[in-house]
Design a protein around this motif. Structure first.
Motif, PDB file in Angstrom:
ATOM      1  N   ARG A  63       0.767  -5.075   6.843  1.00 41.97           N
ATOM      2  CA  ARG A  63       1.043  -4.524   5.516  1.00 41.97           C
ATOM      3  C   ARG A  63       2.460  -3.967   5.423  1.00 41.97           C
ATOM      4  O   ARG A  63       3.009  -3.448   6.381  1.00 41.97           O
ATOM      5  N   ARG A  64       2.987  -4.040   4.186  1.00 42.52           N
ATOM      6  CA  ARG A  64       4.233  -3.325   3.853  1.00 42.52           C
ATOM      7  C   ARG A  64       3.811  -1.986   3.232  1.00 42.52           C
ATOM      8  O   ARG A  64       3.154  -1.969   2.196  1.00 42.52           O
ATOM      9  N   LEU A  65       4.182  -0.901   3.893  1.00 40.36           N
ATOM     10  CA  LEU A  65       3.709   0.411   3.473  1.00 40.36           C
ATOM     11  C   LEU A  65       4.813   1.234   2.825  1.00 40.36           C
ATOM     12  O   LEU A  65       5.944   1.280   3.317  1.00 40.36           O
ATOM     13  N   VAL A  66       4.458   1.899   1.708  1.00 37.08           N
ATOM     14  CA  VAL A  66       5.289   2.995   1.190  1.00 37.08           C
ATOM     15  C   VAL A  66       4.702   4.272   1.771  1.00 37.08           C
ATOM     16  O   VAL A  66       3.554   4.620   1.476  1.00 37.08           O
ATOM     17  N   VAL A  67       5.450   4.921   2.627  1.00 41.88           N
ATOM     18  CA  VAL A  67       4.968   6.138   3.273  1.00 41.88           C
ATOM     19  C   VAL A  67       5.545   7.332   2.511  1.00 41.88           C
ATOM     20  O   VAL A  67       6.768   7.495   2.425  1.00 41.88           O
ATOM     21  N   VAL A  68       4.660   8.152   1.946  1.00 39.36           N
ATOM     22  CA  VAL A  68       5.107   9.295   1.150  1.00 39.36           C
ATOM     23  C   VAL A  68       4.955  10.566   1.985  1.00 39.36           C
ATOM     24  O   VAL A  68       3.871  10.865   2.494  1.00 39.36           O
ATOM     25  N   GLU A  69       6.058  11.284   2.124  1.00 39.21           N
ATOM     26  CA  GLU A  69       6.077  12.532   2.892  1.00 39.21           C
ATOM     27  C   GLU A  69       6.632  13.634   1.999  1.00 39.21           C
ATOM     28  O   GLU A  69       7.500  13.381   1.149  1.00 39.21           O
ATOM     29  N   ASP A  70       6.152  14.877   2.178  1.00 40.69           N
ATOM     30  CA  ASP A  70       6.616  15.953   1.287  1.00 40.69           C
ATOM     31  C   ASP A  70       8.040  16.383   1.599  1.00 40.69           C
ATOM     32  O   ASP A  70       8.802  16.756   0.708  1.00 40.69           O
ATOM     33  N   SER A  71       8.421  16.374   2.881  1.00 38.81           N
ATOM     34  CA  SER A  71       9.746  16.865   3.262  1.00 38.81           C
ATOM     35  C   SER A  71      10.055  16.378   4.669  1.00 38.81           C
ATOM     36  O   SER A  71       9.151  15.986   5.419  1.00 38.81           O
ATOM     37  N   LEU A  72      11.341  16.391   5.014  1.00 38.42           N
ATOM     38  CA  LEU A  72      11.764  16.109   6.392  1.00 38.42           C
ATOM     39  C   LEU A  72      12.610  17.285   6.843  1.00 38.42           C
ATOM     40  O   LEU A  72      13.661  17.543   6.259  1.00 38.42           O
ATOM     41  N   ILE A  73      12.168  17.988   7.861  1.00 38.28           N
ATOM     42  CA  ILE A  73      12.922  19.145   8.346  1.00 38.28           C
ATOM     43  C   ILE A  73      13.657  18.745   9.628  1.00 38.28           C
ATOM     44  O   ILE A  73      14.835  18.467   9.614  1.00 38.28           O
ATOM     45  N   ARG A  74      12.958  18.661  10.725  1.00 36.74           N
ATOM     46  CA  ARG A  74      13.572  18.137  11.952  1.00 36.74           C
ATOM     47  C   ARG A  74      13.222  16.664  12.150  1.00 36.74           C
ATOM     48  O   ARG A  74      13.961  15.932  12.784  1.00 36.74           O
ATOM     49  N   ALA A  75      12.048  16.315  11.687  1.00 37.20           N
ATOM     50  CA  ALA A  75      11.598  14.920  11.664  1.00 37.20           C
ATOM     51  C   ALA A  75      11.196  14.377  13.023  1.00 37.20           C
ATOM     52  O   ALA A  75      10.948  13.183  13.157  1.00 37.20           O
ATOM     53  N   SER A  76      11.110  15.198  14.034  1.00 39.00           N
ATOM     54  CA  SER A  76      10.749  14.665  15.351  1.00 39.00           C
ATOM     55  C   SER A  76       9.309  14.145  15.369  1.00 39.00           C
ATOM     56  O   SER A  76       9.027  13.111  15.980  1.00 39.00           O
ATOM     57  N   THR A  77       8.396  14.846  14.698  1.00 38.49           N
ATOM     58  CA  THR A  77       7.025  14.342  14.623  1.00 38.49           C
ATOM     59  C   THR A  77       6.964  13.086  13.769  1.00 38.49           C
ATOM     60  O   THR A  77       6.249  12.131  14.094  1.00 38.49           O
ATOM     61  N   PHE A  78       7.761  13.068  12.689  1.00 40.16           N
ATOM     62  CA  PHE A  78       7.710  11.889  11.824  1.00 40.16           C
ATOM     63  C   PHE A  78       8.175  10.648  12.578  1.00 40.16           C
ATOM     64  O   PHE A  78       7.653   9.546  12.395  1.00 40.16           O
ATOM     65  N   ARG A  79       9.164  10.816  13.436  1.00 37.20           N
ATOM     66  CA  ARG A  79       9.672   9.689  14.247  1.00 37.20           C
ATOM     67  C   ARG A  79       8.523   9.069  15.050  1.00 37.20           C
ATOM     68  O   ARG A  79       8.382   7.851  15.137  1.00 37.20           O
ATOM     69  N   LYS A  80       7.697   9.913  15.614  1.00 39.44           N
ATOM     70  CA  LYS A  80       6.562   9.418  16.413  1.00 39.44           C
ATOM     71  C   LYS A  80       5.494   8.809  15.510  1.00 39.44           C
ATOM     72  O   LYS A  80       4.813   7.847  15.896  1.00 39.44           O
ATOM     73  N   THR A  81       5.391   9.358  14.313  1.00 41.14           N
ATOM     74  CA  THR A  81       4.421   8.810  13.370  1.00 41.14           C
ATOM     75  C   THR A  81       4.812   7.386  12.987  1.00 41.14           C
ATOM     76  O   THR A  81       3.963   6.491  12.867  1.00 41.14           O
ATOM     77  N   VAL A  82       6.106   7.154  12.806  1.00 44.49           N
ATOM     78  CA  VAL A  82       6.592   5.806  12.506  1.00 44.49           C
ATOM     79  C   VAL A  82       6.223   4.865  13.646  1.00 44.49           C
ATOM     80  O   VAL A  82       5.757   3.737  13.419  1.00 44.49           O
TER      81      VAL A  82
ATOM     82  N   LEU B 258       0.843  -1.191   0.000  1.00 40.77           N
ATOM     83  CA  LEU B 258       0.000   0.000   0.000  1.00 40.77           C
ATOM     84  C   LEU B 258       0.882   1.247   0.000  1.00 40.77           C
ATOM     85  O   LEU B 258       1.903   1.293   0.691  1.00 40.77           O
ATOM     86  N   VAL B 259       0.463   2.246  -0.794  1.00 36.88           N
ATOM     87  CA  VAL B 259       1.125   3.563  -0.766  1.00 36.88           C
ATOM     88  C   VAL B 259       0.249   4.492   0.068  1.00 36.88           C
ATOM     89  O   VAL B 259      -0.940   4.662  -0.226  1.00 36.88           O
ATOM     90  N   VAL B 260       0.834   5.089   1.108  1.00 34.77           N
ATOM     91  CA  VAL B 260       0.035   5.951   1.985  1.00 34.77           C
ATOM     92  C   VAL B 260       0.698   7.320   2.114  1.00 34.77           C
ATOM     93  O   VAL B 260       1.922   7.419   2.191  1.00 34.77           O
ATOM     94  N   PRO B 261      -0.109   8.373   2.139  1.00 38.53           N
ATOM     95  CA  PRO B 261       0.457   9.718   2.345  1.00 38.53           C
ATOM     96  C   PRO B 261       0.512  10.045   3.831  1.00 38.53           C
ATOM     97  O   PRO B 261      -0.237   9.493   4.632  1.00 38.53           O
ATOM     98  N   ILE B 262       1.430  10.962   4.177  1.00 38.11           N
ATOM     99  CA  ILE B 262       1.283  11.657   5.451  1.00 38.11           C
ATOM    100  C   ILE B 262       0.402  12.858   5.133  1.00 38.11           C
ATOM    101  O   ILE B 262       0.822  13.775   4.435  1.00 38.11           O
TER     102      ILE B 262
END
Ligand code: SF4
Length: 494
Positions: A381-400, A318-322
């Protein structure tokens, strides 16, 4: 809060005050607190329509531009004889209601939504800013960020400034009293060549609406036409459509447009320099239903997703957006890869920047308030997670962590832009270099840090090709370190 609101008449003594009382001194201007994601600088709007309430139209425009700034908003309106300014902290819809708009009568207005890139995040930094000088009262809204603010502010050693926009207003007021003798158009034409950096401006006196854009065109600014004979200025095309205007054209870099009873008059205050429209307007900032430099933002993001799928294919379920700015790119990736598109996270539309989380526990709660996982789409599921950008990525870490907890078996992160390694000085707050994850870590270190199974950033040339802006060139400084307008050397030190 209503107590913070100030309505200022054009002949009110506060209008002539230089600088905002209590504003943060701006002798040394630095970006405000680092953000986890690029924060939009501001949205600007202006309207002059002899047949409609300008404040109500401006409310609609600002509501449409809310994503460009969620800290404060304001409207300045003219009835032809005086200017009233009403601004406050918060979201547009929480500040203005019909009663408050009724108290702003007139057929010409400008409006502003703000996220602070210089100065304090406080009422004093809210816009429009206003001044009275040389018998002229004017109000100003600014999207962008100047890089020579300290030098300009030093010309007024007795003044205290709340933002770079405040400095510009003071320069205009000084020019009105000394050189331009009451002609706001002359003052604007004299002052703008002294500004360096990014600025899309809406300005008005009692009878004229003015729009202007820096010679590189870092930030967008559009001119729209109303069927009633009125004219509109706006940061993005959806804000024109929402008031029933059609897109006339973009304001050209280095151009001033003056709108009065006789229509639209164009002046140049600078030659067009090499155009440098912000790449991140396409990647993240602008609404996908808009058009920039002749290019659909949604189409550009889809093409970026397609390019990313070609550059970095992977086996997945599955391809999923943030959500939400990655949705178009994820659709492009899914289309090109043949992997189904789906949703793993639902973003609450109600969590704004005003949500304050002072402790770690509360910050974790904030993420759960922001994103709700759809476990059925994630588990096993094996996910392709599509994100527009990574700046500090601290929120993305929690999203993972949220996706892993929901049962994802593999996470393949695909980023719709190259590594963000250099701070922006042209109107987006991204923090200094030390806070940018790609400035301090290799891509493999980032992958391990974020706990994803693979990580690929879109190559810059592929991104530029996907955007393909006609006829604009792009600023790519945050990805290359190649700043088209020199920034203070000290500010560039990591
Ligand atoms: S440095 Fe980056 S974010 Fe800033 S204007 Fe240039 S492309 Fe946009």
């Amino acid at each position: 809060m209503i107590q913070m609101t100030r309505q200022v008449e054009g002949n009110h003594p506060d209008v002539t005050a230089a600088g905002s009382p209590g504003g943060e001194p701006i002798r040394r201007v630095a970006p405000v607190a680092a953000s986890d994601r690029p924060r939009e600088a501001c949205g600007v709007f202006g309207v002059r329509d002899p047949q409609q309430s300008a404040s109500h139209l401006t409310y609609l425009g600002l509501f449409t531009l809310q994503h460009r700034g969620q800290e404060s908003a304001g409207i300045a309106v003219s009835d032809g004889t005086k200017i009233l300014v009403d601004k406050d902290m918060g979201l547009v819809a929480s500040i203005f209601n019909d009663h408050r708009l009724q108290a702003l009568p007139g057929n010409m207005a400008i409006g502003h939504t703000r996220y602070a890139t210089t100065g304090a995040s406080a009422w004093d930094g809210a816009q429009p800013v206003s001044r009275g000088a040389g018998g002229v009262y004017f109000a100003l809204g600014h999207n962008g960020n100047l890089v020579n603010t300290e030098e300009l502010a030093a010309r007024y050693p007795a003044e205290v400034f709340g933002s770079d926009s405040d400095v510009v207003a003071t320069m205009l007021a000084a020019d009105l009293t000394t050189r331009s003798h009451g002609s706001l158009v002359d003052a604007v034409t004299a002052v703008l060549p002294q500004l360096q950096g990014a600025f899309s401006l809406v300005i008005m006196d009692e009878t004229r609406l003015i729009g202007a854009r820096d010679p590189h065109g870092f930030r967008p600014l559009f001119l729209g036409r109303l069927e009633t004979g009125g004219w509109v200025l706006a940061s993005e095309t959806p804000a024109l459509f929402v008031v029933g205007a059609t897109v006339e054209r973009e304001i050209s870099p280095g151009e001033i447009v003056v709108i009065d009873d006789d229509g639209v008059h164009s002046h140049r205050f600078a030659d067009v320099q090499k155009r440098r429209l912000c790449t991140f307007e396409f990647v993240y900032v602008s609404r996908p239903d808009g058009v920039l430099a002749g290019t659909s933002v949604d189409a550009a993001r889809r093409r970026a997703g397609i390019a990313l799928a070609r550059q970095a294919p992977v086996e997945a379920d599955l391809v999923v957006p943030i959500p939400e700015s990655s949705i178009s790119g994820a659709l492009g990736y899914a289309t090109e890869s043949g992997i189904p598109y789906g949703l793993a996270l639902i973003k609450s539309p109600y969590i704004g920047r005003s949500f304050i989380a002072p402790t770690q526990a509360r910050r974790d709660t904030a993420l759960r308030l922001k994103f709700g996982p759809i476990v059925e789409n994630i588990a096993g599921r094996r996910l392709v997670v599509v994100e527009d950008s990574l700046i500090r990525a601290s929120t993305f870490r929690k999203t993972v962590r949220m996706l892993r907890d929901a049962g994802a078996t593999e996470l393949h992160l695909r980023v719709l832009s190259p590594p963000y390694r250099w701070p922006c000085y042209y109107g987006m707050d991204t923090g200094d270099r030390t806070t940018l994850i790609a400035a301090t870590k290799t891509i493999e270190q980032i992958r391990i840090d974020l706990d994803v199974d693979s990580l690929v950033y879109l190559d810059l040339d592929r991104l530029v090709e996907a955007i393909n802006p006609q006829p604009a060139g792009l600023c790519t400084a945050c990805m290359t370190g190649d700043y088209p307008v020199p920034v203070p050397t000290a500010s560039r030190r990591p």
